[in-house]
Design a protein around this motif. Structure first.
Motif: not given
Length: 131
Positions: A1-17
């Motif tokens: 998993m690329s670094k960009d995908n990890v940042v996107l996953e972090l942002a998506a998880g936090g924003t959704a919640n």
């Protein structure tokens, strides 16, 4: 998993919640008001008799979208609640896929998914507590 995908996953998880926290904040306001009243709901002198009576009374007496401090049904405590969810859940949800990839979990492995979820949740708790 690329670094960009990890940042996107972090942002998506936090924003959704954080959005979910904003939408569900009236439930927390009602729950806290019912729990913090000095008399039990069964007492005839209690201000709030049930969850629905509390929501109705708060909305009718204080309003729903009131920006005054600690009044109204929607906004009391919404910002701290959203910040807590964003900080904690960004790690909890955002690290799930990278942890699963790091542990080389097979898609069919329930134990692997549970371990990945427990690991990402533990990391989120460790990094975000005491939010």
């Amino acid at each position: 998993m690329s670094k960009d995908n990890v940042v996107l996953e972090l942002a998506a998880g936090g924003t959704a919640n954080a959005i979910a926290s904003f939408l569900l904040n009236p439930c927390d306001v009602v729950k806290l008001r019912v729990q913090s009243q000095p008399l039990p709901p069964s007492d005839p002198k209690a201000m709030y008799k049930s969850t629905f009576s509390a929501a109705s009374k708060i909305a009718s007496e204080e309003g729903v979208f009131v920006l005054r401090a600690n009044q109204g049904l929607w906004f009391p405590g919404v910002v701290p609640s959203m910040l807590r969810e964003f900080s904690y859940s960004s790690f909890r949800f955002g690290l799930y896929a990278p942890v699963k990839a790091l542990l080389k979990v097979d898609e069919r492995s329930l134990q692997g998914k549970i371990l990945s979820g427990a690991t990402s949740g533990s990391i989120g708790s460790f990094l975000a507590v005491p939010t």
